[in-house]
Enzyme design. Structure first.
Site, PDB file in Angstrom:
ATOM      1  N   ASP A  26      -4.126  -8.229   5.904  1.00 53.97           N
ATOM      2  CA  ASP A  26      -5.096  -9.168   5.350  1.00 53.97           C
ATOM      3  C   ASP A  26      -4.555 -10.582   5.195  1.00 53.97           C
ATOM      4  OD1 ASP A  26      -7.664  -7.664   4.511  1.00 53.97           O
ATOM      5  OD2 ASP A  26      -6.041  -6.339   3.899  1.00 53.97           O
ATOM      6  N   GLU A  50       0.855  -1.183   0.000  1.00 58.91           N
ATOM      7  CA  GLU A  50       0.000   0.000   0.000  1.00 58.91           C
ATOM      8  C   GLU A  50       0.893   1.236   0.000  1.00 58.91           C
ATOM      9  OE1 GLU A  50      -3.742  -1.711   2.571  1.00 58.91           O
ATOM     10  OE2 GLU A  50      -1.992  -0.979   3.668  1.00 58.91           O
TER      11      GLU A  50
END
Length: 415
Positions: free
Chosen positions: A184, A168
């Protein structure tokens, strides 16, 4: 906070790491609150610098694998708020309208470097993700609400049997924030870096030698159902370990896994106060929590109740959402982030003054986030995003610079 980093529609999302929230909020001129204010503080002086529209991103393939690597740069174009993807030159392409049922997205893949080689592309001013997959291209689809990203906790997801991962990032006029995230899942190993104006490079995300296999072996041997988080392909290839919240959703981890710890926390703070000082640079801001029945009420220094939390379940703890929702405000969000870190690291029973930021005290209880514990144990620098607010106390795997010259992603060995 209940949205994924790139503001795209996903089947289920996790809160963003707060340093990246800070970056995006700074770009929008918003008030930023964070349990680690250093990210916002570091970004503010850099706002006067002219960060170019794109910066080079060098991907180095040290994976040892012969599979073709496919790379994707997707996110929100910060200058327009539009969602889309970037090609190798950094040019933005908006997603076309989607449908119901979802329609295939355009092929946004960029051929990645072969094993032992490197490739440089241009990284645009996005709040987004850089995905990379081995051997197969990822399947992205578009609904009327936007892009549907992979949700590998769902066994019917078209990407469930593909080996992939992502980083990210936010690149804006205040600089670059880029992380190595396991919020995740833990999967294909990689590290990230940023080159500073003086020529030095900050890096994070590398595993210790043998750390990839050591992590999976530790999880396999962890009692209590934690081995159920591991996902393999039919040919035996290990694909990933789901984060525990996704494991609960998929029925792979008992939903009651944190209940004993929560019950003990509830009993302790029915009898004594829990003090939360959420901002390291503002020690005078304190909140005191006491349990009454099924509710933990927090009061400010004047004794007024400012927010309350119901007794959280395991999923709320692992996801730092639902009963531990953390809005980007000045009170509830900072308290919730602190509680989330305390539950995941199991420091709430040993220290009534939170946050406890010493990693020497983390994960000592038998009931804890063993997924995050095993990840941190195998990181070369000890830093990871094992859960959404792992940045409480600056234990996150994130690098930032206000005047970035180059970004790096290194695909590391599977050993």
């Amino acid at each position: 906070m209940e949205e994924d980093l790139s503001a795209h529609r996903v089947p289920r999302s996790r809160p963003r790491p707060t340093a990246l929230v800070a970056a995006l909020a700074l770009a929008a001129g918003l008030v930023v609150t964070s349990t680690t204010a250093q990210s916002a503080d570091a970004a503010a002086p850099a706002a006067v610098k002219a960060v170019p529209a794109t910066i080079p991103l060098t991907l180095t393939n040290n994976s040892g694998r012969g599979d073709q690597v496919h790379v994707y740069v997707i996110g929100t174009e910060l200058s327009s708020g539009r969602q889309g993807w970037a090609d190798a030159s950094g040019a933005f392409h908006p997603w076309p309208a989607g449908g119901n049922p979802p329609t295939p997205a355009p092929d946004a893949s960029i051929p990645g470097p072969a094993n032992g080689q490197a490739k440089t592309i241009q990284l645009p001013k996005f709040s987004g993700r850089v995905y990379f997959s081995y051997g197969q291209k990822l399947v992205f689809k578009l609904t009327t609400g936007g892009l549907v990203q992979p949700a590998v906790q769902n066994p019917s997801d078209p990407n469930a049997n593909i080996l992939f991962n992502w980083t990210e990032y936010t690149l804006n006029d205040s600089g670059l924030w880029i992380n190595s995230t396991q919020v995740d899942m833990f999967s294909a190993p990689y590290a990230v870096g940023v080159k500073l104006p003086n020529g030095t490079t900050k890096t994070t995300g590398h595993l210790k030698p043998g750390g990839y296999n050591a992590f999976f072996n530790s999880l396999r041997n962890q009692p209590g159902g934690w081995a159920g988080l591991i996902r393999t392909r039919a040919d035996g290839t290990v694909l990933r370990a789901l984060a525990p919240g996704h494991g609960i959703e998929a029925g792979a981890l008992p939903a009651s896994v944190m209940n004993d710890y929560v019950n003990r926390v509830w009993a302790k703070y029915a009898a004594e106060p829990l003090t939360v000082t959420p901002f390291a640079d503002q020690p005078s801001i304190k909140y005191v929590g006491r349990v009454s029945g099924n509710t933990m009420n927090f009061t400010n220094t004047s004794g007024a109740v400012v927010t309350s939390f119901q007794k959280p379940d395991s999923d709320s703890i692992f996801g730092c959402y639902k009963l531990l929702d953390a809005p980007n405000d000045l009170v509830r969000g900072p308290i919730s982030r602190t509680l989330c870190a305390g539950y995941n690291r199991s420091t709430l029973l040993t220290n009534p003054n939170q946050p406890d930021t010493s990693n020497a005290n983390f994960y000592k209880d038998a009931v804890t986030n063993h997924y995050s514990r095993h990840i941190h144990a195998q990181m070369a620098d000890g830093k990871a995003y094992g859960f959404a607010f792992d940045d409480v106390g600056a234990h996150e795997s994130l690098v930032h610079d206000g005047d970035p010259r180059q970004a790096y992603i290194t695909l590391d060995p599977f050993n």
